[in-house]
Each structure stands twice: as C-alpha cells, then as structure tokens.
Design a protein around this motif. Structure first.
Motif, PDB file in Angstrom:
ATOM      1  N   GLU A 253       0.812  -1.220   0.000  1.00 37.49           N
ATOM      2  CA  GLU A 253       0.000   0.000   0.000  1.00 37.49           C
ATOM      3  C   GLU A 253       0.847   1.272   0.000  1.00 37.49           C
ATOM      4  OE1 GLU A 253       0.069  -1.620   4.296  1.00 37.49           O
ATOM      5  OE2 GLU A 253      -0.148  -2.396   2.254  1.00 37.49           O
ATOM      6  N   ASP A 254       2.133   1.128   0.300  1.00 41.49           N
ATOM      7  CA  ASP A 254       3.029   2.295   0.305  1.00 41.49           C
ATOM      8  C   ASP A 254       3.759   2.472  -1.019  1.00 41.49           C
ATOM      9  OD1 ASP A 254       2.371   2.925   2.931  1.00 41.49           O
ATOM     10  OD2 ASP A 254       3.975   1.681   3.757  1.00 41.49           O
ATOM     11  N   LEU A 255       3.578   1.539  -1.964  1.00 40.56           N
ATOM     12  CA  LEU A 255       4.233   1.659  -3.259  1.00 40.56           C
ATOM     13  C   LEU A 255       3.542   2.765  -4.062  1.00 40.56           C
ATOM     14  CD1 LEU A 255       4.671  -2.099  -4.185  1.00 40.56           C
ATOM     15  CD2 LEU A 255       6.523  -0.463  -3.810  1.00 40.56           C
ATOM     16  N   PRO A 256       4.272   3.790  -4.469  1.00 41.72           N
ATOM     17  CA  PRO A 256       3.647   4.891  -5.211  1.00 41.72           C
ATOM     18  C   PRO A 256       3.323   4.479  -6.641  1.00 41.72           C
ATOM     19  CG  PRO A 256       5.995   5.293  -4.954  1.00 41.72           C
ATOM     20  CD  PRO A 256       5.697   4.034  -4.191  1.00 41.72           C
ATOM     21  N   ILE A 257       2.102   4.769  -7.075  1.00 44.00           N
ATOM     22  CA  ILE A 257       1.628   4.383  -8.403  1.00 44.00           C
ATOM     23  C   ILE A 257       1.246   5.633  -9.179  1.00 44.00           C
ATOM     24  CG2 ILE A 257      -0.159   3.156  -9.692  1.00 44.00           C
ATOM     25  CD1 ILE A 257      -0.300   1.152  -7.400  1.00 44.00           C
ATOM     26  N   ALA A 258       1.768   5.746 -10.396  1.00 42.03           N
ATOM     27  CA  ALA A 258       1.485   6.902 -11.240  1.00 42.03           C
ATOM     28  C   ALA A 258       0.762   6.475 -12.511  1.00 42.03           C
ATOM     29  CB  ALA A 258       2.791   7.616 -11.606  1.00 42.03           C
ATOM     30  N   SER A 259      -0.139   7.307 -12.957  1.00 40.77           N
ATOM     31  CA  SER A 259      -0.744   7.137 -14.266  1.00 40.77           C
ATOM     32  C   SER A 259       0.242   7.645 -15.315  1.00 40.77           C
ATOM     33  CB  SER A 259      -2.053   7.941 -14.349  1.00 40.77           C
ATOM     34  OG  SER A 259      -2.512   8.028 -15.679  1.00 40.77           O
ATOM     35  N   VAL A 260       0.569   6.802 -16.286  1.00 40.71           N
ATOM     36  CA  VAL A 260       1.529   7.175 -17.334  1.00 40.71           C
ATOM     37  C   VAL A 260       0.798   7.962 -18.414  1.00 40.71           C
ATOM     38  CG1 VAL A 260       3.065   6.273 -19.129  1.00 40.71           C
ATOM     39  CG2 VAL A 260       3.019   5.215 -16.854  1.00 40.71           C
TER      40      VAL A 260
END
Length: 281
Positions: A253-260
């Motif tokens: 849950e701490d892994l940062p996820i970005a929309s490409v």
C-alpha cells in the motif's frame, strides 16, 4: 537562495507535484487540435481520445522560449535551478533546455536519459537531495551520476500502437496480435529497447518479473510503479503475483503508483504496466 527543479511533462508522478518542481508541458496533437500535456489534457481524457482516434497523436518538444520564460522567473527571484529532461535520444526537449540555459549560468541542465516514471525517479531523488541541503551544482552532479542506474521496465498489452507508430513492421505487429504476444521493453542508454516477448499475459508478467530480478531493486532509493490507460487492474495483478519482490522491504500500500501520460502512452497504448527503480546490478 532557493534551488528549483524544472522538468517536462515526460514525467509521471503520483499525487500532487511538489511546489519546488515546475513542469514544462509538451504538445500533444490530435488531428487539428493541439493540447498542452497536463494543462488542458488530463491522462484520462488522453486515453479516451487515443482509443477513439484512427490515427496516433503527434507529440512536440518543449521550446527554448518556454524554458526562457521560466528561467527569467528563476533569475528574478535570485534562485538557482536544475533542469531534468526526458532522454535526449527520445526528444529534442533536452536540446531546447540547453539552448535556453546558455544565457543563464544559474541554471544547470541534466539529461535524464529516461522517460515517464524513470525520469520521475530522478526528480524525486533531486528533491531528496534538496532536503539534505545540497546546492544546485551538487544536485546536478548527483543526478548525472545516478541517471545510468535508473531502470525502467514495462510490459505492453498490445503491439498495435507500436505498429501504428511505425516502431515495428506491420507484419510483425499483426502476427504478434494474433499470437497474443506481450512485449517487455526497457530503457537502455536513453533509448527504448525490446527486452523480450511472451505469449499471453501471465507469461508476460513472469518475464517482467525475471527482468526485475536480473537488475535488482535498491530500496534505499525511490521506487515508482506506473500504468497506462484508465485502470490499474493489470498492475495490481502483477503485484499480487510477485509479492515476494516487495515483502519485508516495503508495504504494497506504500508503493507509489502513477498514471503514465501521453508522452509514452502514445506509443505503447493502454493497459501497459511499468516499474522504475535504481538498479543494484
């Protein structure tokens, strides 16, 4: 004297952009309409247009003038700046920044040698260095040294957009679609390269996992995950299947996820997943 970080919309960051970061938009043209990436074109709207359009959009680099305007603000405030651009081998944006910076000794330009979340890692690292009190010169030197350690890996869901963009022969793309080929790509020395191909999504995720293990992740440095399109579903499936990579190092849950966004999304299409990290090997 403050140090600012200037980059371009080749980056993709999760959440709000740090106020110390200025993002120069690239141009995205669908038909006769040109958008400023990230300003009047959101990622969700971009993918809606991409799916609806019969032709791929065209991307245009940031201009020297767009950088000069920002550099003038840096000078007027008595600040310094470090510019982190997307790879000079993928865009003329780096050269635009270099050209503009020729008259601004308070500005240093770094070739990020990457794109999307790979480029974003250098921006995040730059912010960490600023938090440590580093000068603009020190930040630029550290980023230049670190750029070759950044590893960007991606699993594409389709060859269609590479075929439409002329990146692969049409015959290869057509056969690949029929066989449900899922390519794994990466960035090496600033260029996008094919690292492998697999039949079917599960085999593709396994091959992506093998590439991650090959390079190794330095968890003392920033890590980013990314996805193209309108859903994180495939990325979540990858994380579930390869939980061992993260367990004991960082909570999922701490892994940062970005929309490409559009810069890379134009060429790979929706439903791709990506990882960016500093390699240990």
């Amino acid at each position: 004297m403050a140090v600012r970080i200037i980059t371009d919309s080749g980056i993709d960051l999760p959440g709000e952009v740090d106020p110390r970061v200025t993002v120069v938009p690239l141009g995205i043209t669908f038909g006769t309409t040109t958008y400023a990436d990230g300003v009047d074109l959101t990622n969700d709207r971009f993918y809606e247009l991409l799916i609806e359009s019969d032709e791929l959009p065209k991307t245009s680099q940031a201009t020297p003038f767009s950088y000069q305007q920002i550099f003038e603000g840096v000078r007027a405030a008595g600040d310094e700046a470090v510019v982190v651009t997307l790879s000079s081998k993928l865009s003329g944006t780096y050269q635009s920044a270099v050209t503009a910076a020729a008259d601004y000794p308070e500005v240093r330009v770094v070739d990020g040698k990457n794109v999307t979340i790979g480029q974003s890692l250098l921006v995040l690292y730059a912010l960490r260095l600023l938090d440590e009190g580093r000068s603009a010169a020190e930040v630029a030197d550290e980023l230049t040294a670190a750029a070759d350690r950044v590893c960007l890996l991606a699993l594409l869901d389709t060859l269609e957009y590479l075929k439409r963009g002329g990146r692969i022969p049409k015959s290869v793309g057509t056969i690949g679609e029929l066989l449900s080929i899922k390519p794994v790509v990466g960035v090496e020395d600033g260029e996008v390269v094919m690292l492998g191909k697999a039949r079917g999504s599960k085999n593709g995720r396994n091959q992506l996992h093998q590439q991650v293990e090959k390079y190794g992740i330095d968890f003392t440095m920033p890590v980013l995950l990314g996805y193209t399109g309108l859903s994180q579903k495939l990325l979540r499936k990858y994380l579930e299947d390869n939980r061992a990579i993260w367990e004991g190092k960082v909570a999922e849950e701490d892994l940062p996820i970005a929309s490409v966004g559009a810069t890379i999304g134009t060429h790979v299409g929706p439903n791709a997943i990506a990882l960016a990290f500093f390699r240990t090997n």
